[in-house]
Scaffold this active site. Structure first.
Site, PDB file in Angstrom:
ATOM      1  N   GLY A  66       8.911  -1.318  -6.663  1.00  0.00           N
ATOM      2  CA  GLY A  66       7.681  -0.863  -6.030  1.00  0.00           C
ATOM      3  C   GLY A  66       7.970   0.159  -4.952  1.00  0.00           C
ATOM      4  O   GLY A  66       8.970   0.886  -5.015  1.00  0.00           O
TER       5      GLY A  66
ATOM      6  N   GLY B  86      10.982 -14.074  -0.222  1.00  0.00           N
ATOM      7  CA  GLY B  86      11.770 -14.362   0.967  1.00  0.00           C
ATOM      8  C   GLY B  86      11.010 -14.132   2.248  1.00  0.00           C
ATOM      9  O   GLY B  86      11.394 -14.626   3.304  1.00  0.00           O
TER      10      GLY B  86
ATOM     11  N   TYR C 191       0.781  -1.240   0.000  1.00  0.00           N
ATOM     12  CA  TYR C 191       0.000   0.000   0.000  1.00  0.00           C
ATOM     13  C   TYR C 191       0.818   1.299   0.000  1.00  0.00           C
ATOM     14  O   TYR C 191       0.257   2.379   0.103  1.00  0.00           O
ATOM     15  CB  TYR C 191      -0.936  -0.002   1.219  1.00  0.00           C
ATOM     16  CG  TYR C 191      -1.838  -1.208   1.274  1.00  0.00           C
ATOM     17  CD1 TYR C 191      -2.819  -1.415   0.309  1.00  0.00           C
ATOM     18  CD2 TYR C 191      -1.696  -2.164   2.280  1.00  0.00           C
ATOM     19  CE1 TYR C 191      -3.643  -2.534   0.351  1.00  0.00           C
ATOM     20  CE2 TYR C 191      -2.516  -3.283   2.324  1.00  0.00           C
ATOM     21  CZ  TYR C 191      -3.484  -3.460   1.363  1.00  0.00           C
ATOM     22  OH  TYR C 191      -4.301  -4.584   1.404  1.00  0.00           O
ATOM     23  N   LYS C 192       2.141   1.201  -0.100  1.00  0.00           N
ATOM     24  CA  LYS C 192       2.979   2.395   0.033  1.00  0.00           C
ATOM     25  C   LYS C 192       2.762   3.409  -1.090  1.00  0.00           C
ATOM     26  O   LYS C 192       2.946   4.613  -0.883  1.00  0.00           O
ATOM     27  CB  LYS C 192       4.453   2.006   0.105  1.00  0.00           C
ATOM     28  CG  LYS C 192       4.819   1.245   1.364  1.00  0.00           C
ATOM     29  CD  LYS C 192       6.291   0.894   1.395  1.00  0.00           C
ATOM     30  CE  LYS C 192       6.635   0.095   2.647  1.00  0.00           C
ATOM     31  NZ  LYS C 192       8.075  -0.197   2.742  1.00  0.00           N
TER      32      LYS C 192
ATOM     33  N   GLY D 219      17.935  -6.865   6.291  1.00  0.00           N
ATOM     34  CA  GLY D 219      16.739  -6.049   6.285  1.00  0.00           C
ATOM     35  C   GLY D 219      16.388  -5.539   7.665  1.00  0.00           C
ATOM     36  O   GLY D 219      15.650  -4.551   7.797  1.00  0.00           O
TER      37      GLY D 219
END
Length: 284
Positions: free
Chosen positions: A136, A203, A73-74, A249
């Protein structure tokens, strides 16, 4: 009104596949360290039987101070917020929203979080040529971070070639010295790359996989994976076996989280103390 003026702060996260997100732990712990009563709810549209727009409006009407926004939703949320920073408007993705009296404000802490994550592991080492897989919401923010860090070149790759081309056009328009190229295949794009970045959901817990065959990593120097649940993704395991420097991450998660905390509350927090406080709750 910032959290400095009240003792209670209501926060949340809107996204899919966020059951194992550690954002609630980070923000609640930050609240404990700063003397605030923080609630932080996971808001999953499909589980609530609502659309993203409905969940967003529900959060605004329910007294939330702010919300984080994650996959997918970003980019969708950008039409619902005011983004005052022209650089962030260029990114076209928002991961942090504050509900102010004059309307919701949008921010992107993935951008700053990635830059801090890179520096925390590689210091002042040059990025070189970087293969960016996934263009994205988080991919856009990371791409702007690559520009800010002075990457020599960025190879943009996406399953949707139009998305990769659109990001490339945006990056070229920034007028930096970084060379921008678009590729239709990740294996071709990684040829000659010094760094490889995964900004796809591949992942993640519940999805799995890797965006790149392990033998394609040979010749690179470093990798970064935007996925942090789990921390030890297949992508990073393959990179470690190939002898590459790994940027987890989790570093982006922590960096974007503390930046979002400052936006939500206006209160500085000791980063080292927060790391220690949540050490026993790292994602696995």
């Amino acid at each position: 009104m910032t959290a400095a003026a009240t003792n209670s702060v209501k926060l949340g996260l809107i996204g899919d596949n966020i059951i194992q997100s550690k954002s609630p732990r980070l923000h609640r712990t930050a609240g404990q360290l700063t003397g605030l009563d923080v609630t932080y709810d996971r808001l999953i549209p499909k589980d609530m039987g609502l659309s993203f727009d409905e969940v967003f409006e529900l959060a605004r009407a329910s007294g939330f101070r702010g919300i984080n926004i994650t996959y997918p939703y970003k980019e969708v949320v950008t039409s619902k917020v005011t983004v005052s920073d022209p650089l962030l408007r260029g990114i076209g993705a928002v991961n942090t929203v504050v509900f102010d009296s004059d309307g919701p404000k949008g921010f992107n802490t993935d951008y700053t979080g990635f830059m801090n994550a890179y520096r925390s592991v590689r210091g002042t080492e040059q990025l070189g040529v970087v293969c960016l897989i996934g263009t994205g919401g988080v991919g856009k923010a990371v791409a702007f971070g690559l520009i800010g860090l002075g990457a020599q070149a960025i190879h943009c790759v996406d399953l949707d070639p139009a998305k990769a081309a659109s990001l490339a056009d945006t990056l070229v328009a920034l007028g930096s010295q970084t060379r921008i190229e678009v590729f239709g295949d990740a294996v071709a794009a990684v040829d000659g790359a010094d760094g490889i970045i995964n900004c796809t959901p591949l992942g993640m817990v519940g999805i799995g996989g890797s965006p790149l065959p392990d033998d394609a990593m040979q010749g690179a120097a470093w990798v970064f994976d935007a996925v942090y649940t789990p921390v030890d993704t297949q992508f990073l395991q393959d990179a470690q076996r190939a002898g590459l420097t790994v940027i987890s991450g989790y570093e982006l998660f922590f960096g974007q989280g503390v930046d979002a905390w400052k936006i939500f509350t206006g209160i500085e927090i000791d980063h080292a103390a927060l790391r220690i406080a949540i050490q026993g709750h790292l994602p696995s």
